[in-house]
Design a protein around this motif. Structure first.
Motif, PDB file in Angstrom:
ATOM      1  N   GLY A 114     -10.901 -11.448   8.368  1.00  0.00           N
ATOM      2  CA  GLY A 114      -9.780 -11.635   7.756  1.00  0.00           C
ATOM      3  C   GLY A 114      -9.479 -13.102   7.580  1.00  0.00           C
ATOM      4  N   ASP A 119      -2.261   1.062   7.885  1.00  0.00           N
ATOM      5  CA  ASP A 119      -1.898  -0.082   7.060  1.00  0.00           C
ATOM      6  C   ASP A 119      -0.579  -0.639   7.676  1.00  0.00           C
ATOM      7  OD1 ASP A 119      -1.821  -1.884   4.647  1.00  0.00           O
ATOM      8  OD2 ASP A 119       0.138  -1.056   4.804  1.00  0.00           O
ATOM      9  N   SER A 148      -7.058   6.011   9.487  1.00  0.00           N
ATOM     10  CA  SER A 148      -6.754   4.575   8.575  1.00  0.00           C
ATOM     11  C   SER A 148      -5.277   4.005   8.710  1.00  0.00           C
ATOM     12  CB  SER A 148      -7.219   4.380   7.282  1.00  0.00           C
ATOM     13  OG  SER A 148      -7.097   3.484   6.780  1.00  0.00           O
ATOM     14  N   ALA A 200      -5.531  -2.047   8.844  1.00  0.00           N
ATOM     15  CA  ALA A 200      -5.336  -3.336   7.869  1.00  0.00           C
ATOM     16  C   ALA A 200      -3.889  -3.895   8.197  1.00  0.00           C
ATOM     17  CB  ALA A 200      -5.330  -2.870   6.510  1.00  0.00           C
ATOM     18  N   TYR A 201      -4.045  -5.258   8.527  1.00  0.00           N
ATOM     19  CA  TYR A 201      -2.835  -5.965   9.269  1.00  0.00           C
ATOM     20  C   TYR A 201      -2.510  -7.107   8.062  1.00  0.00           C
ATOM     21  CZ  TYR A 201       0.257  -8.439  12.013  1.00  0.00           C
ATOM     22  OH  TYR A 201       1.333  -9.260  12.608  1.00  0.00           O
ATOM     23  N   GLN A 260       0.771  -1.243   0.036  1.00  0.00           N
ATOM     24  CA  GLN A 260      -0.192  -0.120   0.078  1.00  0.00           C
ATOM     25  C   GLN A 260       0.841   1.352   0.014  1.00  0.00           C
ATOM     26  OE1 GLN A 260      -3.224  -0.409  -0.432  1.00  0.00           O
ATOM     27  NE2 GLN A 260      -3.241  -2.344  -0.353  1.00  0.00           N
ATOM     28  N   GLN A 315      -8.689  -7.138   8.571  1.00  0.00           N
ATOM     29  CA  GLN A 315      -9.177  -5.725   8.644  1.00  0.00           C
ATOM     30  C   GLN A 315      -9.627  -5.524  10.081  1.00  0.00           C
ATOM     31  OE1 GLN A 315      -8.704  -3.739   6.080  1.00  0.00           O
ATOM     32  NE2 GLN A 315      -7.727  -5.153   4.712  1.00  0.00           N
ATOM     33  N   HIS A 374      -9.862   2.375  11.084  1.00  0.00           N
ATOM     34  CA  HIS A 374      -9.698   1.344  10.247  1.00  0.00           C
ATOM     35  C   HIS A 374      -8.142   0.860  10.365  1.00  0.00           C
ATOM     36  CE1 HIS A 374     -13.740   1.526   8.301  1.00  0.00           C
ATOM     37  NE2 HIS A 374     -13.380   2.895   8.584  1.00  0.00           N
ATOM     38  N   ASP A 406      -3.924 -11.670   7.253  1.00  0.00           N
ATOM     39  CA  ASP A 406      -4.443 -10.768   6.517  1.00  0.00           C
ATOM     40  C   ASP A 406      -5.712 -10.346   6.785  1.00  0.00           C
ATOM     41  OD1 ASP A 406      -5.179  -8.830   4.532  1.00  0.00           O
ATOM     42  OD2 ASP A 406      -4.930 -10.406   2.794  1.00  0.00           O
TER      43      ASP A 406
END
Length: 795
Positions: free
Chosen positions: A281, A132, A130, A171-172, A96, A182, A169, A180
């Motif tokens: 996820g 990442d 958010s 994401a991992y 990302q 969210q 939010h 993976d």
């Protein structure tokens, strides 16, 4: 002389100048286009964090009177800063482009503390943050920043009281753990006390347990928990009473009920939950979902107060729930949690925890998880847990130590009521329906009795283990004479041993030492088994005619094998199996029926219940590549001698055994003929040797044509057999059986000495019996008996 200005005028000028400067500053702050400062701010922040930082929206500064201040302080306005559309870039290797994005951030700064070089920010408001998070297989991650440290420490101090946001939010993506996910984070609206969350989670977990182990199992689990709590309270009261009688209690004395010390009780209270989260996820290609709560963001800064956490997560068919506290969560110093586990099989915890547990029926447990994070190795204790596994209960404590080169798992487990059927999945002996439920792809063939399911040896080197398990009472089929179980499981560098695996059987013990080495493919195994003091009548608890039997069975076995399943190990086994029965009695009806002495059986059925004495009985098998050859299988009583020969093939699961009864004394209407046991383990066939029986039947018919009374002559069986040399058998059987190294064939040995007389060998009326008896008499060593029954039984 110069004329001096009056002090009043000087003060007036100073005030006027300051007023103009303040006015100019206010006009500047109010009219300045702060967006012109964005490049300078972007550059300074980028240099500080080592990542590209951008403000792409409006940058504003406004002034507001503080709503929370009183008195004259409320007339001192505070500056309010706001910035829109902020981004922090990811490293170039990340998938990302942005590490973090923020729609808007705004905060106020208290003015008066600035005079003391303190930057006090009451609240930072975040709009739609958010983040990442990524990590590669080489352990590179994007959440580690390289901050540029100033040459000299700053004299300014920052104080932040609160962080507020509506929804965030995260994401991992982690290649190391194959995760993976969210995560959505939101504020709870109002703080929730930890006690309320604990009660809610306890109720939810017990409802989930009912779905896994059934309502009855969940009820039993609840009763077990209450019983252990009562026991813990009683132990705590007894400990307190003992401490009171011996003097003042130690400040570090531990409470048995809560597991906390008096020092811990004096610590600051646990803050309330402030944030909630939901999760979706995959983890190691397995679906993950869940929700939970944590304390407020600023509670992370206080390392002196425990940080509350709660989670309720499903990973595949495994359900994990926890509620409790973490100390210094930024550094993970320690944790103290109530932990609930439920699932289809404990083996499914391996991808999650990295501990190779055995296959089990559906289970549910609850207990206390305490952890300490150390540089030398993390230590986790699952203390005083209780649970249900299938229809069995399980209680105990386990410890996980993350030491090198492998972690270590140790513990002691106890089952007060153990369903024997719940042990079947451990070796793959459960039904195909059960295998399908726990996700096992292999299926047991319908024509196979020995389990073919493969051991998961690839997991055996993940950890070392030292676990003791006691099954105090076994619930099983009434015909199965097993009462209790104890085993000590040790696993070191991929070598699994049971030292011992011990069952209570028929009033005695059946103990095995099992050694399985997975360092080779297939694995190598060694097995040494001892049967001691097994009571004859208890071996057949549902057979009425055996309840008057006396005597004990004692035996030994030594085997070696290679293979990755119970069936494969049996098919490649080599070694010896021996057993003896001495000084016992057995139903005469059984002996007469074994000899097919028809009239005597009828008489015993109508009038007799006498028992016959067992002089001795011997079983001696040699095992070669999975085939058991009957070197000796003989029973000597006052009424008869019964021999058996043949073989049992563990690879094909086929049997071909011949039973040869020899009557002592006169028997009228005797159809004495060899019996056979053939077929497979799943479908055995027992019957009479038709050829030998036909010879007798033909003689009856032939003589009946000459004289009807002469027809009885073939059915009258006089005594024609010698007794077994019991003393010599005891002496020879006293020698321990042996097995070759795993993978090697059993070497041939000289026949036992008691075969020299031919009395205990294969019956001479069996096919090849005379030749084998003669060969045995040539190879058997000579010598008198030198052992007694007591010597054997005392081993």
């Amino acid at each position: 002389m110069a004329q001096r200005l009056p002090i009043g005028k000087i003060a007036a000028w100073i005030i006027a100048v300051l007023a103009v400067m303040i006015a100019a500053l206010v006009v500047f702050l109010l009219t300045f286009d702060w967006n012109r400062a964005r490049p300078w701010i972007d550059d300074k922040v980028t240099q500080a964090i080592g990542r590209q930082f951008h403000i792409t929206g409006d940058l504003k500064v406004g002034w507001q009177r503080p709503p929370s201040e009183t008195g004259w302080r409320r007339w001192v306005p505070w500056p309010r800063f706001s910035a829109q559309h902020i981004t922090i870039a990811n490293p170039d290797w990340a998938k990302q482009p942005q590490f973090a994005t923020l729609d808007e951030i705004d905060f106020q700064v208290e003015v008066l503390p600035l005079l003391a070089r303190d930057i006090v920010i009451p609240t930072i408001n975040l709009v739609n943050p958010s983040i990442d998070l990524e990590r590669l297989e080489d352990n590179r991650n994007n959440w580690t920043f390289r901050f540029n440290q100033p040459a000299e420490p700053s004299t300014w101090h920052l104080t932040l009281h609160d962080i507020a946001f509506a929804t965030g939010h995260v994401a991992y993506a982690d290649q190391l753990t194959q995760a993976d996910m969210q995560v959505v984070v939101d504020t709870l609206g109002q703080p929730v006390p930890i006690g309320d969350v604990m009660k809610q989670q306890e109720q939810a977990s017990r409802e989930s347990s009912a779905q896994v182990v059934g309502k009855s199992g969940a009820t039993q689990l609840h009763k077990q928990v209450e019983t252990r709590q009562v026991e813990a309270s009683a132990a705590s009261a007894a400990s307190s009473a003992a401490a009171a009688s011996s003097g003042p209690a130690s400040p570090a004395s531990t409470s048995a009920n809560t597991g906390t010390t008096s020092q811990q009780k004096s610590k600051p209270s646990v803050p309330s939950y402030g944030l909630g989260w939901t999760l979706r996820g995959t983890y190691k290609k397995t679906a993950v979902s869940g929700s939970g709560k944590v304390g407020g963001v600023l509670a992370l800064q206080d390392t002196t107060r425990p940080f509350p956490v709660q989670a309720d997560v499903k990973i595949g068919d495994t359900h994990i729930a926890l509620a409790g506290t973490v100390t210094a969560p930024a550094h993970l110093a320690a944790l103290d949690l109530k932990l609930w586990l439920q699932g289809v099989s404990m083996a499914h915890l391996y991808p999650i925890a990295g501990v190779p547990l055995p296959e089990t029926p559906p289970y549910a447990t609850e207990g206390r998880l305490v952890g300490q994070f150390n540089e030398d190795g993390n230590v986790f204790r699952y203390e005083n847990f209780t649970g249900r596994v299938g229809g069995s209960d399980v209680n105990g404590s386990t410890v996980y130590v993350g030491e090198k080169p492998r972690p270590m798992v140790s513990g002691e487990l106890v089952s007060n009521l153990l369903q024997f059927s719940d042990l079947a999945p451990i070796i793959g002996a459960d039904t195909n329906a059960s295998k399908a439920k726990r996700g096992e792809p292999s299926r047991q063939p319908s024509n196979k009795a020995l389990p073919v399911e493969q051991f998961k040896t690839d997991r055996w080197k993940a950890v070392d283990a030292d676990v003791k398990f006691t099954g105090r009472r076994i619930i099983k089929d009434p015909a199965l004479p097993i009462t209790h179980l104890y085993t000590h499981v040790i696993m070191t560098d991929g070598v699994l041993t049971f030292e011992p695996l011990k069952f209570g059987v028929a009033g005695g013990t059946l103990a095995s030492n099992i050694y399985l080495d997975s360092s080779t493919t297939p694995l190598k195994g060694r097995f040494a088994t001892q049967a001691r003091h097994l009571k004859l009548k208890q071996l057949f608890p549902t057979v009425k005619t055996m309840q008057s039997a006396l005597g004990e069975v004692n035996g030994d076995a030594a085997l070696s094998a290679t293979g990755n399943s119970p069936a494969a190990l049996a098919a490649t086994s080599n070694g010896e199996v021996r057993a003896l029965i001495t000084d016992g009695t057995v139903s005469r009806l059984y002996m007469e029926a074994a000899g097919l002495n028809v009239l005597n059986v009828v008489y015993e059925k109508l009038f007799g219940k006498r028992d016959v004495k067992i002089n001795c009985a011997a079983v001696d098998f040699v095992v070669t590549n999975g085939v058991l050859e009957s070197r000796v299988f003989a029973l000597d009583t006052d009424d008869a001698v019964i021999n058996m020969d043949g073989h049992i093939d563990l690879q094909t699961e086929q049997m071909d055994l011949g039973i040869h009864p020899h009557t002592k004394g006169l028997r009228v209407i005797s159809l004495r003929s060899p019996l056979y046991v053939k077929g497979t383990f799943k479908n055995p066939h027992v019957g009479v040797n038709a050829a030998a029986l036909a010879v007798r039947g033909g003689a009856v018919v032939g003589l009946g044509l000459v004289n009807p009374f002469a027809a009885l002559i073939p059915l009258i069986a006089p005594s024609n057999n010698k007794p077994l040399p019991c003393a010599q058998m005891l002496a020879d059987m006293r020698a321990a059986p042996s097995a070759p190294p795993a993978g090697q064939k059993q070497r041939e040995k000289a026949a036992p000495a008691y075969l020299a007389s031919g009395a205990a060998g294969p019956a001479e009326d069996s096919p090849g019996g005379a030749a084998r008896a003669q060969a045995a008499s040539k190879t058997a060593p000579a010598g008198p008996a030198a052992a007694s029954e007591a010597q054997y039984r005392g081993r």
